[in-house]
Design a protein around this motif. Structure first.
Motif, mmCIF file in Angstrom:
data_model
loop_
_atom_site.group_PDB
_atom_site.id
_atom_site.type_symbol
_atom_site.label_atom_id
_atom_site.label_comp_id
_atom_site.label_asym_id
_atom_site.label_seq_id
_atom_site.Cartn_x
_atom_site.Cartn_y
_atom_site.Cartn_z
ATOM 1 N N PRO A 64 72.666 -38.136 -31.405
ATOM 2 C CA PRO A 64 72.799 -39.559 -31.720
ATOM 3 C C PRO A 64 74.177 -39.939 -32.287
ATOM 4 O O PRO A 64 74.700 -41.009 -31.952
ATOM 5 C CB PRO A 64 71.684 -39.806 -32.737
ATOM 6 N N ASP A 65 74.772 -39.072 -33.085
ATOM 7 C CA ASP A 65 76.096 -39.391 -33.633
ATOM 8 C C ASP A 65 77.107 -39.586 -32.523
ATOM 9 O O ASP A 65 77.948 -40.493 -32.572
ATOM 10 C CB ASP A 65 76.605 -38.240 -34.518
ATOM 11 N N ARG A 66 77.016 -38.710 -31.574
ATOM 12 C CA ARG A 66 77.968 -38.757 -30.467
ATOM 13 C C ARG A 66 77.744 -40.021 -29.627
ATOM 14 O O ARG A 66 78.684 -40.688 -29.215
ATOM 15 C CB ARG A 66 77.755 -37.511 -29.617
ATOM 16 N N VAL A 67 76.481 -40.346 -29.398
ATOM 17 C CA VAL A 67 76.161 -41.545 -28.625
ATOM 18 C C VAL A 67 76.664 -42.781 -29.383
ATOM 19 O O VAL A 67 77.294 -43.672 -28.799
ATOM 20 C CB VAL A 67 74.645 -41.644 -28.373
ATOM 21 N N CYS A 68 76.402 -42.808 -30.697
ATOM 22 C CA CYS A 68 76.824 -43.964 -31.497
ATOM 23 C C CYS A 68 78.342 -44.113 -31.445
ATOM 24 O O CYS A 68 78.858 -45.234 -31.379
ATOM 25 C CB CYS A 68 76.342 -43.833 -32.935
ATOM 26 N N ALA A 69 79.055 -42.995 -31.467
ATOM 27 C CA ALA A 69 80.517 -43.064 -31.416
ATOM 28 C C ALA A 69 80.966 -43.682 -30.088
ATOM 29 O O ALA A 69 81.877 -44.514 -30.045
ATOM 30 C CB ALA A 69 81.110 -41.673 -31.592
ATOM 31 N N TRP A 88 70.056 -54.016 -25.192
ATOM 32 C CA TRP A 88 71.066 -53.937 -24.133
ATOM 33 C C TRP A 88 71.075 -52.541 -23.564
ATOM 34 O O TRP A 88 70.969 -51.561 -24.301
ATOM 35 C CB TRP A 88 72.455 -54.267 -24.699
ATOM 36 N N ARG A 89 71.173 -52.482 -22.258
ATOM 37 C CA ARG A 89 71.304 -51.173 -21.623
ATOM 38 C C ARG A 89 72.781 -50.856 -21.462
ATOM 39 O O ARG A 89 73.537 -51.670 -20.916
ATOM 40 C CB ARG A 89 70.623 -51.174 -20.268
ATOM 41 N N ILE A 90 73.194 -49.695 -21.960
ATOM 42 C CA ILE A 90 74.560 -49.236 -21.751
ATOM 43 C C ILE A 90 74.466 -47.874 -21.077
ATOM 44 O O ILE A 90 73.709 -47.000 -21.514
ATOM 45 C CB ILE A 90 75.338 -49.112 -23.075
ATOM 46 N N GLU A 91 75.221 -47.755 -19.996
ATOM 47 C CA GLU A 91 75.118 -46.537 -19.208
ATOM 48 C C GLU A 91 76.510 -45.933 -19.090
ATOM 49 O O GLU A 91 77.422 -46.587 -18.602
ATOM 50 C CB GLU A 91 74.607 -46.954 -17.835
ATOM 51 N N ASP A 112 82.985 -53.622 -35.568
ATOM 52 C CA ASP A 112 82.281 -54.630 -36.368
ATOM 53 C C ASP A 112 80.938 -55.082 -35.814
ATOM 54 O O ASP A 112 80.306 -55.961 -36.381
ATOM 55 C CB ASP A 112 83.167 -55.871 -36.533
ATOM 56 N N VAL A 113 80.545 -54.529 -34.669
ATOM 57 C CA VAL A 113 79.281 -54.981 -34.086
ATOM 58 C C VAL A 113 78.163 -54.037 -34.526
ATOM 59 O O VAL A 113 78.131 -52.880 -34.132
ATOM 60 C CB VAL A 113 79.364 -55.009 -32.540
ATOM 61 N N PRO A 114 77.239 -54.528 -35.377
ATOM 62 C CA PRO A 114 76.148 -53.639 -35.793
ATOM 63 C C PRO A 114 75.147 -53.456 -34.640
ATOM 64 O O PRO A 114 74.866 -54.399 -33.897
ATOM 65 C CB PRO A 114 75.503 -54.389 -36.959
ATOM 66 N N PHE A 115 74.668 -52.261 -34.491
ATOM 67 C CA PHE A 115 73.671 -51.997 -33.442
ATOM 68 C C PHE A 115 72.777 -50.854 -33.884
ATOM 69 O O PHE A 115 73.105 -50.108 -34.808
ATOM 70 C CB PHE A 115 74.356 -51.644 -32.122
ATOM 71 N N GLU A 116 71.630 -50.760 -33.233
ATOM 72 C CA GLU A 116 70.732 -49.624 -33.465
ATOM 73 C C GLU A 116 70.348 -49.050 -32.121
ATOM 74 O O GLU A 116 70.167 -49.791 -31.158
ATOM 75 C CB GLU A 116 69.445 -50.103 -34.141
ATOM 76 N N LEU A 117 70.186 -47.745 -32.070
ATOM 77 C CA LEU A 117 69.747 -47.114 -30.823
ATOM 78 C C LEU A 117 68.250 -47.305 -30.671
ATOM 79 O O LEU A 117 67.489 -47.030 -31.587
ATOM 80 C CB LEU A 117 70.042 -45.613 -30.854
ATOM 81 N N ASP A 161 69.813 -47.411 -24.731
ATOM 82 C CA ASP A 161 69.289 -48.765 -24.928
ATOM 83 C C ASP A 161 69.539 -49.101 -26.383
ATOM 84 O O ASP A 161 69.098 -48.380 -27.283
ATOM 85 C CB ASP A 161 67.809 -48.831 -24.559
ATOM 86 N N VAL A 162 70.280 -50.187 -26.590
ATOM 87 C CA VAL A 162 70.826 -50.486 -27.901
ATOM 88 C C VAL A 162 70.344 -51.863 -28.346
ATOM 89 O O VAL A 162 70.352 -52.810 -27.565
ATOM 90 C CB VAL A 162 72.372 -50.468 -27.792
ATOM 91 N N LEU A 163 69.911 -51.953 -29.593
ATOM 92 C CA LEU A 163 69.472 -53.235 -30.146
ATOM 93 C C LEU A 163 70.650 -53.865 -30.873
ATOM 94 O O LEU A 163 71.212 -53.265 -31.788
ATOM 95 C CB LEU A 163 68.315 -52.981 -31.128
ATOM 96 N N MET A 164 71.053 -55.062 -30.445
ATOM 97 C CA MET A 164 72.171 -55.720 -31.140
ATOM 98 C C MET A 164 72.169 -57.215 -30.828
ATOM 99 O O MET A 164 71.619 -57.658 -29.836
ATOM 100 C CB MET A 164 73.508 -55.118 -30.697
ATOM 101 N N LYS A 165 72.767 -57.959 -31.739
ATOM 102 C CA LYS A 165 72.991 -59.381 -31.487
ATOM 103 C C LYS A 165 74.412 -59.481 -30.978
ATOM 104 O O LYS A 165 75.358 -59.377 -31.752
ATOM 105 C CB LYS A 165 72.861 -60.184 -32.783
ATOM 106 N N ALA A 166 74.570 -59.617 -29.696
ATOM 107 C CA ALA A 166 75.919 -59.583 -29.142
ATOM 108 C C ALA A 166 76.178 -60.860 -28.361
ATOM 109 O O ALA A 166 75.264 -61.496 -27.856
ATOM 110 C CB ALA A 166 76.069 -58.381 -28.218
#
Ligand SMILES: Cc1cc2nc3c(=O)[nH]c(=O)nc-3n(C[C@H](O)[C@H](O)[C@H](O)COP(=O)(O)OP(=O)(O)OC[C@H]3O[C@@H](n4cnc5c(N)ncnc54)[C@H](O)[C@@H]3O)c2cc1C
Lengths: 75, 557
Positions: free
Chosen positions: B259-264, B241-244, B273-278, B206-211
């Protein structure tokens, strides 16, 4: 319910057989399998009758009970 | 990690009623337990609710709530809140590789108050349910109360409950086991929970972003940013946003959780260029299984405790809410002596059939997404490749068949159709909504259905209405418990009628002038007729209450 037609219907069976086999030439096993799957799906949609396709599945598996009795002249 | 939501903390209150006897005890204060308690309380029933935790759902769980669920929550007073906070969506898109292969609209027709789906994090809904339960004054919510022993006797159930610093006992006339997929109640009774496990693993981020993505369900097969797997993208409230990601059975869940792997993975999908937070991440393996029977004497199982499905199709929570909707009025009718106990067996029959439908749909979706052998993979890939070019293959693509309410076709509570129908809603179907005009105001049909009784929809102009229906709305039925209330649905405007201005109500119910449709307290069709007959209505009402010839001696109705 329509019945799967198991009487000979092809005018040029040798050409059809050859075309089916030719389509697989040079394909790796998985690509070959996918090709057959596409063929089945295309033909199943063309037939458009799930019951007939189910009967064909049963006939392909070789389940005699599920296959309508074939007329003797198909032997 | 989580920054958009602060979990409430519900204080534990030490129990003061050791050894007490209660009519209804709900075990488990998750989505389904809370919904069940609220439905019962709305109908005036006092309930004790035991939950072993002290807050609402934690982590990535249900997000998609279907139209029928929204209609049920509308009945319980939460509809507007769900629409207000949740993300409305009707459209799904399927991608194969880097191309969109098709889109589907789950609510293709206009004229419904609620959309096909609203996405909302499960914890919001649970929090509102807690608040709504509290507001009724009838739900005794007991946090940090863990059921640790159950004795299912013929006339009552004894529960031993562990609380901070000790334990106590309660006796319940009826226990509603809503204690989730790992149900203690189910396990302690030794009831098998059979089905299958899918040999696959899914990473849920579940990712926080303005997309800039639209509020749609996007599903990829084999995208360039995640070769060989599937990916789902879905919008929730608060810009979450839910990403599965489908990881495959051979993946290492521990390594994938880093978390690094998930972020990648997420960056590969969204671009650099899309900033997001887990917000939250978890790894799941999915199963489909169910209890053989949902009723065991005085214990009834609801929600995940009774049946479990994979999330493709959003059928878990949605079906649990329908369990609650199905059971609440029946339990009340039995508790009040208005219906025989056997009415509760129809909860099992109706909802087990629904569970089978959900398990079948969710199993097929999961089998499509995770082919179980080489042949299955060949067919799956053949479908995907063909669907790019050929419309015929698109209906075969299965990225999740999204939750639809069960039609309780085989129920013994239904009065079989007589007369000729060319569609509409058969007995067992949930009532369809339609826009109407009431006293000059725009309104919705479902808002006029009675919850504490039956509703008879009578179609036609007011001057054609049968006199018997006007003077004695219930036909000859008693106007005490579970009465029949008539609602007139008219093609012309008039006093005391719902004006079906667009004709959608008549169309959806296949109604002609004179058609009568009897709806149960849970809004499912009990019977329908081409013309009103008071005796037939009374008989159908009795039948829907489970009252057979024998019981008529005991239960006046
Ligand atoms: C990743 C994921 C995505 C999902 N997406 C969707 C979706 O989009 N739409 C949808 O409809 N569903 C979805 N679901 C399914 C949905 O989350 C569940 O079906 C739903 O939570 C079931 O509710 P429940 O109340 O039956 O069980 P739970 O929510 O598990 O609640 C059980 C409760 O019982 C309590 N409890 C357990 N044991 C005891 C005990 N011994 N004593 C007292 N209390 C006890 C627990 O603390 C908990 O509060 C999803 C699930 C997952 C995992």
């Amino acid at each position: 319910m329509s019945t799967l037609d198991l009487t000979p219907r092809l005018t040029d069976p040798d050409t059809l057989f050859e075309a089916l086999v030719e389509a697989h030439r040079g394909l790796a096993p998985d690509a070959s399998r996918r090709l057959d799957a596409k063929l089945v799906l295309l033909l199943a949609n063309h037939i458009g009758d799930g019951d007939v396709v189910q009967q064909a599945i049963a006939a392909a598996i070789g389940n005699p009970a599920a296959t309508p009795a074939a007329p003797s002249d198909t032997a | 990690m989580q920054s958009t939501y602060v979990h409430p903390h519900y204080a534990h209150v030490p129990p003061t009623d050791d050894g007490a006897r209660h009519k209804v005890v709900v075990v488990g204060g998750g989505l389904v337990g809370l919904t069940t308690a609220l439905d019962l309380a709305h109908r005036g029933q006092q309930v004790v609710l035991l939950d072993d935790d002290e807050t609402v759902s934690v982590g990535s769980r249900a997000i998609s709530f279907a139209k029928r669920t929204l209609e049920i929550y509308a009945r319980l007073g939460l509809g507007a809140r769900l629409l207000g906070k949740g993300v409305t969506w009707n459209v799904g898109q399927v991608f194969f590789g880097d191309r969109s292969i098709f889109a589907f609209d789950l609510l293709a027709e206009p004229g419904h108050q609620y959309p096909a789906f609203v996405n909302l994090q499960q914890y919001y809904l649970e929090q509102w349910l807690v608040e709504a339960c509290q507001a009724t004054g009838l739900v005794d919510l007991r946090w940090r109360n863990r059921v640790v022993a159950v004795e299912n006797r013929p006339d009552a159930v004894d529960l031993t409950i562990e609380v901070p610093g000790g334990s106590y006992r309660l006796t319940a006339e009826w226990v509603l086991a809503c204690d989730g997929a790992h149900s203690f109640v189910r396990e302690t009774l030794g009831l098998p929970f059979v089905g299958k496990v899918f040999r696959d693993r899914f990473l849920i981020a579940d990712v926080l972003m303005k997309a800039g993505f639209p509020a749609e369900r996007w599903f990829w097969f084999d995208p360039p940013f995640h070769r060989g797997g599937s990916v789902l993208l879905h919008r929730q409230a608060d810009d979450v946003w839910r990403i599965e990601f489908q990881l495959g059975w051979d993946s290492d869940p521990e390594a994938e959780r880093a978390p690094d792997r998930v972020c990648a993975r997420v960056r590969a999908m969204l671009g650099p260029d899309v900033p997001f937070e887990l917000e939250w991440l978890s790894i799941y393996t999915f199963r489909c299984r169910r209890l053989e029977k949902f009723r065991h004497g005085r214990i009834l199982f609801l929600g995940d405790a009774a049946h479990q499905v994979s999330p493709f199709g959003a059928r878990g929570g949605n079906s649990g809410v329908q369990d609650a909707d199905n059971l609440a009025w029946k339990l009340l009718a039995v508790l009040r002596g208005d219906a025989p106990q056997t009415l509760l067996d129809t909860y099992d029959e109706e909802r087990a059939a629904a569970a089978d439908e959900n398990i079948l749909a969710s199993t097929r979706s999961t089998d499509f997404i995770t082919p179980k052998n080489e042949a299955a993979r060949a067919y799956r890939d053949a479908v995907l490749e063909l669907s790019e070019q050929h419309a015929f293959a698109r209906p075969l693509v299965n990225s999740g068949r999204l939750s639809e309410p069960a039609v309780l076709r085989a129920s013994r509570l239904n009065t079989p159709d007589a007369g000729s129908w060319t569609g509409g809603l058969p007995p067992g179907a949930p009532a369809a909504d339609a826009p109407v005009v009431c006293d000059g105001r725009e309104d919705w049909l479902l808002r006029h259905l009675t919850a504490d009784g039956f509703t008879l929809l009578l179609f036609g102009t007011p001057d054609e209405a049968p006199a018997a229906a006007l003077t004695a709305p219930a036909g000859r039925t008693r106007q005490g418990a579970w009465p029949v209330r008539s609602v007139f649905v008219s093609p012309v405007e008039g006093d005391g009628v719902l004006w079906d201005r667009e004709g959608l109500a008549a169309a959806r119910y296949d109604a002609q002038s004179g058609t009568a449709v009897l709806l149960r307290p849970d809004q499912h069709v009990a019977a329908r007729w081409r013309s009103f007959d008071a005796v037939a209505v009374a008989a159908a009402r009795r039948r829907a209450l489970g009252i057979t010839g024998d019981e008529r001696q005991r239960i006046p109705a």
